[in-house]
Design an enzyme around this catalytic site. Structure first.
Site, PDB file in Angstrom:
ATOM      1  N   CYS A  72      52.405  40.991  12.448  1.00 27.63           N
ATOM      2  CA  CYS A  72      51.010  40.529  12.417  1.00 27.63           C
ATOM      3  C   CYS A  72      50.572  40.028  13.795  1.00 27.63           C
ATOM      4  O   CYS A  72      51.075  39.016  14.278  1.00 27.63           O
ATOM      5  CB  CYS A  72      50.885  39.428  11.362  1.00 27.63           C
ATOM      6  N   CYS A  75      49.162  36.487  13.833  1.00 26.20           N
ATOM      7  CA  CYS A  75      50.268  35.543  13.613  1.00 26.20           C
ATOM      8  C   CYS A  75      50.991  35.268  14.926  1.00 26.20           C
ATOM      9  O   CYS A  75      51.309  34.121  15.243  1.00 26.20           O
ATOM     10  CB  CYS A  75      51.260  36.095  12.596  1.00 26.20           C
TER      11      CYS A  75
END
Length: 148
Positions: A72, A75
């Site tokens: 991600c 993230c």
């Protein structure tokens, strides 16, 4: 928190529960079992089982969980901000990280539908959640507002 004002936290090194007397500086506290520092100024990666232990045993200190995944982009972008927030939020909050790819059952049990997601716990219960990447200041401000 116990009736005498003590709080309790789980040692991130060995998993032992530790009582923190209200008259002592929690930032200098050591684990009664392994002697590791109880607050390390950095987030700790946890498995689903370790998260459950933290939720069951931690009293008087909030838990701030970052649910993320290695693939991600947002993230990975937020990771340094979350790391920096630990130094500003401890000892009021312990920061934990849960890899949603490796711990799919735990992320599912938390009803995580997008990542990154921050989940704030007090005495084992969810009190706030926030999806999307945030800066260090946003993480700290959101957490402090939610804690009141």
């Amino acid at each position: 928190m116990s009736p005498n004002g003590a709080s309790q936290v789980v040692c991130v090194a060995c998993g032992a529960g530790n009582r923190l007397p209200p008259d002592r500086d929690p930032l200098s506290a050591k684990c009664g079992q392994c002697k590791a520092d109880l607050f390390i100024g950095a987030p700790t990666a946890v498995t689903g089982a370790q998260l459950d232990r933290h939720r069951r045993l931690t009293k008087g200190t909030a838990l701030l969980l970052d649910v993320w995944a290695p693939w991600c982009g947002p993230c990975r972008t937020m990771a340094p901000a979350f790391e920096a927030a630990a130094g500003r939020l401890e000892p009021a909050a312990r920061l934990l990280k849960l890899d949603s790819e490796a711990e799919q059952a735990a992320a599912g049990a938390l009803n995580v539908s997008s990542i990154p997601t921050l989940i704030l716990f007090r005495d084992g219960q969810v009190i706030a959640r926030q999806a999307g990447a945030l800066s260090t200041t946003q993480i700290v401000d959101w957490t402090r507002r939610a804690l009141g």
